[in-house]
Design a protein around this motif. Structure first.
Motif, PDB file in Angstrom:
ATOM      1  N   LEU A  91     -25.566 -29.968 -17.581  1.00 36.01           N
ATOM      2  CA  LEU A  91     -25.609 -31.061 -18.540  1.00 36.01           C
ATOM      3  C   LEU A  91     -24.498 -32.060 -18.250  1.00 36.01           C
ATOM      4  N   THR A  92     -24.808 -33.346 -18.349  1.00 39.60           N
ATOM      5  CA  THR A  92     -23.825 -34.406 -18.168  1.00 39.60           C
ATOM      6  C   THR A  92     -24.089 -35.490 -19.202  1.00 39.60           C
ATOM      7  N   ALA A  93     -23.010 -35.955 -19.853  1.00 39.45           N
ATOM      8  CA  ALA A  93     -23.139 -37.025 -20.854  1.00 39.45           C
ATOM      9  C   ALA A  93     -21.774 -37.652 -21.095  1.00 39.45           C
ATOM     10  N   ASN A  94     -21.775 -38.825 -21.724  1.00 39.81           N
ATOM     11  CA  ASN A  94     -20.513 -39.370 -22.204  1.00 39.81           C
ATOM     12  C   ASN A  94     -19.967 -38.399 -23.238  1.00 39.81           C
ATOM     13  N   ASP A  95     -18.669 -38.131 -23.172  1.00 40.97           N
ATOM     14  CA  ASP A  95     -18.075 -37.173 -24.101  1.00 40.97           C
ATOM     15  C   ASP A  95     -18.005 -37.776 -25.502  1.00 40.97           C
ATOM     16  N   ARG A  96     -18.164 -36.926 -26.503  1.00 41.60           N
ATOM     17  CA  ARG A  96     -18.037 -37.334 -27.903  1.00 41.60           C
ATOM     18  C   ARG A  96     -17.819 -36.099 -28.754  1.00 41.60           C
ATOM     19  N   PRO A  97     -17.184 -36.264 -29.909  1.00 40.44           N
ATOM     20  CA  PRO A  97     -17.005 -35.116 -30.803  1.00 40.44           C
ATOM     21  C   PRO A  97     -18.361 -34.543 -31.219  1.00 40.44           C
ATOM     22  N   GLY A  98     -18.449 -33.217 -31.236  1.00 41.54           N
ATOM     23  CA  GLY A  98     -19.661 -32.541 -31.692  1.00 41.54           C
ATOM     24  C   GLY A  98     -20.711 -32.305 -30.632  1.00 41.54           C
ATOM     25  N   LYS A 116     -23.890 -18.044 -21.433  1.00 43.74           N
ATOM     26  CA  LYS A 116     -22.624 -18.464 -20.846  1.00 43.74           C
ATOM     27  C   LYS A 116     -22.555 -19.981 -20.884  1.00 43.74           C
ATOM     28  N   LEU A 117     -21.366 -20.502 -21.220  1.00 42.70           N
ATOM     29  CA  LEU A 117     -21.156 -21.945 -21.234  1.00 42.70           C
ATOM     30  C   LEU A 117     -19.800 -22.237 -20.612  1.00 42.70           C
ATOM     31  N   VAL A 118     -19.810 -23.064 -19.581  1.00 40.77           N
ATOM     32  CA  VAL A 118     -18.580 -23.528 -18.949  1.00 40.77           C
ATOM     33  C   VAL A 118     -18.621 -25.050 -19.014  1.00 40.77           C
ATOM     34  N   SER A 119     -17.634 -25.637 -19.692  1.00 40.07           N
ATOM     35  CA  SER A 119     -17.642 -27.089 -19.856  1.00 40.07           C
ATOM     36  C   SER A 119     -16.317 -27.699 -19.425  1.00 40.07           C
ATOM     37  N   THR A 120     -16.376 -28.972 -19.045  1.00 34.40           N
ATOM     38  CA  THR A 120     -15.175 -29.712 -18.661  1.00 34.40           C
ATOM     39  C   THR A 120     -15.302 -31.158 -19.119  1.00 34.40           C
ATOM     40  N   GLN A 121     -14.160 -31.816 -19.145  1.00 37.17           N
ATOM     41  CA  GLN A 121     -14.097 -33.257 -19.363  1.00 37.17           C
ATOM     42  C   GLN A 121     -13.460 -33.856 -18.123  1.00 37.17           C
ATOM     43  N   GLN A 122     -13.982 -34.995 -17.698  1.00 38.30           N
ATOM     44  CA  GLN A 122     -13.388 -35.680 -16.564  1.00 38.30           C
ATOM     45  C   GLN A 122     -13.736 -37.150 -16.634  1.00 38.30           C
ATOM     46  N   ALA A 123     -12.933 -37.958 -15.979  1.00 38.94           N
ATOM     47  CA  ALA A 123     -13.174 -39.396 -15.954  1.00 38.94           C
ATOM     48  C   ALA A 123     -14.290 -39.717 -14.953  1.00 38.94           C
ATOM     49  N   ALA A 124     -15.198 -40.598 -15.366  1.00 38.57           N
ATOM     50  CA  ALA A 124     -16.257 -41.051 -14.464  1.00 38.57           C
ATOM     51  C   ALA A 124     -15.627 -41.842 -13.324  1.00 38.57           C
ATOM     52  N   ALA A 125     -16.176 -41.696 -12.131  1.00 38.50           N
ATOM     53  CA  ALA A 125     -15.581 -42.280 -10.932  1.00 38.50           C
ATOM     54  C   ALA A 125     -15.405 -43.794 -11.016  1.00 38.50           C
ATOM     55  N   THR A 127     -16.105 -45.980 -13.843  1.00 38.71           N
ATOM     56  CA  THR A 127     -15.788 -46.610 -15.136  1.00 38.71           C
ATOM     57  C   THR A 127     -14.552 -46.035 -15.808  1.00 38.71           C
ATOM     58  N   GLY A 128     -14.189 -44.805 -15.463  1.00 34.87           N
ATOM     59  CA  GLY A 128     -13.066 -44.156 -16.147  1.00 34.87           C
ATOM     60  C   GLY A 128     -13.456 -43.569 -17.490  1.00 34.87           C
ATOM     61  N   GLN A 129     -14.696 -43.769 -17.904  1.00 36.01           N
ATOM     62  CA  GLN A 129     -15.213 -43.219 -19.164  1.00 36.01           C
ATOM     63  C   GLN A 129     -15.114 -41.692 -19.123  1.00 36.01           C
ATOM     64  N   THR A 130     -14.707 -41.061 -20.223  1.00 39.51           N
ATOM     65  CA  THR A 130     -14.619 -39.604 -20.273  1.00 39.51           C
ATOM     66  C   THR A 130     -16.026 -39.020 -20.317  1.00 39.51           C
ATOM     67  N   MET A 131     -16.303 -38.150 -19.347  1.00 39.65           N
ATOM     68  CA  MET A 131     -17.612 -37.523 -19.238  1.00 39.65           C
ATOM     69  C   MET A 131     -17.508 -36.044 -19.606  1.00 39.65           C
ATOM     70  N   PHE A 132     -18.528 -35.549 -20.265  1.00 41.34           N
ATOM     71  CA  PHE A 132     -18.680 -34.133 -20.592  1.00 41.34           C
ATOM     72  C   PHE A 132     -19.644 -33.557 -19.572  1.00 41.34           C
ATOM     73  N   THR A 133     -19.243 -32.480 -18.915  1.00 38.65           N
ATOM     74  CA  THR A 133     -20.158 -31.762 -18.029  1.00 38.65           C
ATOM     75  C   THR A 133     -20.133 -30.300 -18.422  1.00 38.65           C
ATOM     76  N   ALA A 134     -21.288 -29.660 -18.318  1.00 41.30           N
ATOM     77  CA  ALA A 134     -21.368 -28.248 -18.681  1.00 41.30           C
ATOM     78  C   ALA A 134     -22.424 -27.567 -17.836  1.00 41.30           C
ATOM     79  N   LYS A 135     -22.185 -26.303 -17.612  1.00 43.13           N
ATOM     80  CA  LYS A 135     -23.183 -25.436 -16.995  1.00 43.13           C
ATOM     81  C   LYS A 135     -23.455 -24.356 -18.030  1.00 43.13           C
TER      82      LYS A 135
END
Length: 165
Positions: A91-98, A116-125, A127-135
């Motif tokens: 899963l990939t999306a712009n990060d947001r609460p909830g 199982k859920l493994v998630s991270t936050q990182q800056a988009a290459a 735009t710098g926008q915080t992205m949520f990624t999860a497996k």
């Protein structure tokens, strides 16, 4: 054979895994599966240990005596296996609460079980926008996978879901 599921947290410092693994080995435990992470100055994880019935309580007592860790220990009579219908979602999306609550709720409402859920936050290459990624590894009826993906993608315009089996 008993299986201990141990969750732990400790202020991070070198040697924590060695301390934990030595205690398990000294009490005839066999380290099975684990996931450990450094999080905001702490070291946290969860692991499964197999131990013979006669050493079960000794190992629990030794683990609980370790002052370096805050532990929670659960005992199962046998290891449980994942169902044959396990699917991994990326899963990939712009990060947001909830966002985790929305994703877990959509999975549950579609009959899935989040294993199982493994998630991270990182800056988009670019735009710098915080992205949520999860497996996310889930168990679900194969007939419901398409509906689940549609439900997840409908949570937000920017949520992308990739499936692997």
């Amino acid at each position: 054979m008993k299986h201990l599921v141990i969750s732990f947290v400790s202020e991070d410092r070198p040697g924590l895994v060695e301390l934990l693994s030595n205690t398990i080995k000294q009490h005839q435990g066999n380290w099975q599966t684990s996931s450990m992470h450094h999080l905001s100055g702490y070291f946290a994880g969860v692991l499964e240990v197999a131990v013979a019935e006669q050493h079960h309580q000794e190992l629990i007592d030794a683990l609980n005596a370790m002052s370096a860790f805050q532990l929670t220990i659960a005992t199962a009579s046998s290891a449980t296996e994942l169902a044959a219908q396990a699917v991994t979602l990326e899963l990939t999306a712009n990060d947001r609460p909830g966002i985790v609550q929305d994703i877990s709720s959509a999975i549950h409402k579609q009959g899935g079980n989040l294993v199982k859920l493994v998630s991270t936050q990182q800056a988009a290459a670019h735009t710098g926008q915080t992205m949520f990624t999860a497996k996310a590894k889930i168990e679900v009826n194969q007939d419901d996978i398409e509906q689940m993906v549609e439900a997840l993608e409908s949570l937000a315009d920017d949520l992308m879901v990739d499936i692997s089996r």
